[in-house]
Design a protein around this motif. Sequence first.
Motif, PDB file in Angstrom:
ATOM      1  N   LYS A 134      49.483  31.147  32.401  1.00  5.45           N
ATOM      2  CA  LYS A 134      51.020  31.532  31.947  1.00  5.45           C
ATOM      3  C   LYS A 134      51.053  32.947  31.592  1.00  5.45           C
ATOM      4  CE  LYS A 134      54.223  29.985  28.264  1.00  5.45           C
ATOM      5  NZ  LYS A 134      54.386  29.299  27.091  1.00  5.45           N
ATOM      6  N   SER A 135      50.172  33.356  30.931  1.00  9.65           N
ATOM      7  CA  SER A 135      50.243  34.832  30.522  1.00  9.65           C
ATOM      8  C   SER A 135      50.085  35.568  31.655  1.00  9.65           C
ATOM      9  CB  SER A 135      49.383  35.263  29.658  1.00  9.65           C
ATOM     10  OG  SER A 135      47.937  35.005  29.812  1.00  9.65           O
ATOM     11  N   GLY A 136      49.144  35.214  32.859  1.00 11.90           N
ATOM     12  CA  GLY A 136      49.027  35.888  34.011  1.00 11.90           C
ATOM     13  C   GLY A 136      50.557  36.200  34.810  1.00 11.90           C
ATOM     14  N   LEU A 137      51.207  34.863  34.969  1.00 12.09           N
ATOM     15  CA  LEU A 137      52.489  34.860  35.603  1.00 12.09           C
ATOM     16  C   LEU A 137      53.429  35.940  34.888  1.00 12.09           C
ATOM     17  CD1 LEU A 137      52.873  31.056  36.232  1.00 12.09           C
ATOM     18  CD2 LEU A 137      52.527  33.044  37.806  1.00 12.09           C
ATOM     19  N   PHE A 138      53.395  35.978  33.539  1.00 12.17           N
ATOM     20  CA  PHE A 138      54.361  36.854  32.699  1.00 12.17           C
ATOM     21  C   PHE A 138      53.799  38.358  33.055  1.00 12.17           C
ATOM     22  CE2 PHE A 138      55.347  33.484  29.464  1.00 12.17           C
ATOM     23  CZ  PHE A 138      56.204  33.081  30.013  1.00 12.17           C
ATOM     24  N   LEU A 139      52.589  38.520  33.016  1.00 13.37           N
ATOM     25  CA  LEU A 139      52.229  39.933  33.320  1.00 13.37           C
ATOM     26  C   LEU A 139      52.586  40.225  35.035  1.00 13.37           C
ATOM     27  CD1 LEU A 139      48.538  40.252  31.698  1.00 13.37           C
ATOM     28  CD2 LEU A 139      50.595  41.405  31.384  1.00 13.37           C
ATOM     29  N   GLY A 140      52.203  39.531  35.831  1.00 14.32           N
ATOM     30  CA  GLY A 140      52.773  39.637  37.039  1.00 14.32           C
ATOM     31  C   GLY A 140      53.977  39.927  37.294  1.00 14.32           C
ATOM     32  N   GLY A 141      55.062  39.105  36.454  1.00 10.43           N
ATOM     33  CA  GLY A 141      56.537  39.510  36.455  1.00 10.43           C
ATOM     34  C   GLY A 141      56.898  40.681  35.745  1.00 10.43           C
ATOM     35  N   SER A 142      56.033  41.127  34.795  1.00  7.90           N
ATOM     36  CA  SER A 142      56.155  42.559  34.091  1.00  7.90           C
ATOM     37  C   SER A 142      55.988  43.339  35.332  1.00  7.90           C
ATOM     38  CB  SER A 142      55.556  42.510  33.012  1.00  7.90           C
ATOM     39  OG  SER A 142      55.684  43.973  32.501  1.00  7.90           O
ATOM     40  N   CYS A 143      54.733  43.354  36.057  1.00  3.63           N
ATOM     41  CA  CYS A 143      54.406  44.613  36.856  1.00  3.63           C
ATOM     42  C   CYS A 143      55.542  44.433  38.059  1.00  3.63           C
ATOM     43  CB  CYS A 143      53.080  44.062  37.430  1.00  3.63           C
ATOM     44  SG  CYS A 143      51.577  44.475  36.331  1.00  3.63           S
ATOM     45  N   PHE A 144      55.903  43.466  38.350  1.00  8.86           N
ATOM     46  CA  PHE A 144      57.050  43.380  39.578  1.00  8.86           C
ATOM     47  C   PHE A 144      58.280  43.875  39.249  1.00  8.86           C
ATOM     48  CE2 PHE A 144      60.407  41.095  41.969  1.00  8.86           C
ATOM     49  CZ  PHE A 144      59.878  41.561  43.312  1.00  8.86           C
ATOM     50  N   THR A 145      58.647  43.798  37.997  1.00  7.59           N
ATOM     51  CA  THR A 145      60.222  44.349  37.469  1.00  7.59           C
ATOM     52  C   THR A 145      59.770  45.655  37.130  1.00  7.59           C
ATOM     53  OG1 THR A 145      59.665  43.540  35.483  1.00  7.59           O
ATOM     54  CG2 THR A 145      60.848  42.181  36.851  1.00  7.59           C
ATOM     55  N   ALA A 146      58.695  46.243  36.903  1.00  6.87           N
ATOM     56  CA  ALA A 146      58.392  47.595  36.704  1.00  6.87           C
ATOM     57  C   ALA A 146      58.498  48.460  37.934  1.00  6.87           C
ATOM     58  CB  ALA A 146      57.365  47.885  35.616  1.00  6.87           C
ATOM     59  N   ILE A 147      57.963  47.553  38.609  1.00  3.50           N
ATOM     60  CA  ILE A 147      57.997  48.462  40.231  1.00  3.50           C
ATOM     61  C   ILE A 147      59.445  48.548  40.561  1.00  3.50           C
ATOM     62  CG2 ILE A 147      57.151  48.144  42.607  1.00  3.50           C
ATOM     63  CD1 ILE A 147      54.520  46.970  41.608  1.00  3.50           C
ATOM     64  N   ALA A 148      60.162  47.491  40.609  1.00  3.45           N
ATOM     65  CA  ALA A 148      61.497  47.505  40.954  1.00  3.45           C
ATOM     66  C   ALA A 148      62.289  48.681  40.161  1.00  3.45           C
ATOM     67  CB  ALA A 148      62.265  46.105  40.828  1.00  3.45           C
ATOM     68  N   ALA A 149      62.014  48.615  38.898  1.00  3.10           N
ATOM     69  CA  ALA A 149      62.972  49.846  38.239  1.00  3.10           C
ATOM     70  C   ALA A 149      62.445  51.124  38.630  1.00  3.10           C
ATOM     71  CB  ALA A 149      62.396  49.439  36.523  1.00  3.10           C
ATOM     72  N   VAL A 150      61.136  51.334  38.949  1.00  6.19           N
ATOM     73  CA  VAL A 150      60.833  52.641  39.401  1.00  6.19           C
ATOM     74  C   VAL A 150      61.405  53.256  40.666  1.00  6.19           C
ATOM     75  CG1 VAL A 150      58.791  54.122  40.279  1.00  6.19           C
ATOM     76  CG2 VAL A 150      58.716  52.975  38.005  1.00  6.19           C
ATOM     77  N   GLY A 151      61.319  51.972  41.427  1.00  5.47           N
ATOM     78  CA  GLY A 151      61.751  52.058  42.949  1.00  5.47           C
ATOM     79  C   GLY A 151      63.210  52.370  42.883  1.00  5.47           C
ATOM     80  N   SER A 152      64.138  51.632  41.936  1.00  6.67           N
ATOM     81  CA  SER A 152      65.400  52.016  41.962  1.00  6.67           C
ATOM     82  C   SER A 152      65.781  53.499  41.478  1.00  6.67           C
ATOM     83  CB  SER A 152      65.973  51.025  40.832  1.00  6.67           C
ATOM     84  OG  SER A 152      66.105  49.702  41.341  1.00  6.67           O
ATOM     85  N   VAL A 153      64.902  53.723  40.503  1.00  5.13           N
ATOM     86  CA  VAL A 153      65.090  55.044  39.843  1.00  5.13           C
ATOM     87  C   VAL A 153      65.055  56.322  41.094  1.00  5.13           C
ATOM     88  CG1 VAL A 153      64.274  57.056  38.506  1.00  5.13           C
ATOM     89  CG2 VAL A 153      64.466  54.791  37.495  1.00  5.13           C
ATOM     90  N   PHE A 154      64.004  56.047  41.748  1.00  4.46           N
ATOM     91  CA  PHE A 154      63.784  56.950  42.823  1.00  4.46           C
ATOM     92  C   PHE A 154      64.844  56.867  43.991  1.00  4.46           C
ATOM     93  CE2 PHE A 154      59.202  57.197  41.692  1.00  4.46           C
ATOM     94  CZ  PHE A 154      59.292  58.611  41.722  1.00  4.46           C
ATOM     95  N   GLU A 155      65.428  55.590  44.224  1.00  9.72           N
ATOM     96  CA  GLU A 155      66.414  55.301  45.176  1.00  9.72           C
ATOM     97  C   GLU A 155      67.778  56.079  44.647  1.00  9.72           C
ATOM     98  OE1 GLU A 155      67.123  53.556  48.220  1.00  9.72           O
ATOM     99  OE2 GLU A 155      64.767  53.930  48.481  1.00  9.72           O
ATOM    100  N   LEU A 156      68.194  55.944  43.393  1.00 11.76           N
ATOM    101  CA  LEU A 156      69.117  56.434  42.920  1.00 11.76           C
ATOM    102  C   LEU A 156      69.433  58.077  42.982  1.00 11.76           C
ATOM    103  CD1 LEU A 156      70.135  53.884  39.764  1.00 11.76           C
ATOM    104  CD2 LEU A 156      71.459  54.270  42.011  1.00 11.76           C
ATOM    105  N   SER A 157      68.012  58.617  42.744  1.00  6.17           N
ATOM    106  CA  SER A 157      67.847  60.018  42.543  1.00  6.17           C
ATOM    107  C   SER A 157      67.976  60.678  43.927  1.00  6.17           C
ATOM    108  CB  SER A 157      66.571  60.478  41.844  1.00  6.17           C
ATOM    109  OG  SER A 157      65.461  60.195  42.472  1.00  6.17           O
TER     110      SER A 157
END
Length: 67
Positions: free
Chosen positions: A6-29
């Motif tokens: 369960k905590s592994g899935l949460f960490l995986g979700g956290s990594c996935f959404t963090a990557i999406a956030a960074v990618g979105s910042v680069f796309e917007l910039s």
Amino acid sequence: MYLTPKSGLFLGGSCFTAIAAVGSVFELSSGQPDLGVQTTAIILGLSIPLTVLFFIAAVKDARENIN
């Protein structure tokens, strides 16, 4: 064992959404996001709080399973 599936899935979700956030910042910039400004901004707006929530949930679950 501290890390549960369960905590592994949460960490995986956290990594996935963090990557999406960074990618979105680069796309917007870049000025010309592939998915459009509105869609990319929505992804960024959702991914930041989800990253924090997933990480907190993973830490909470790991702390509950210390013993």
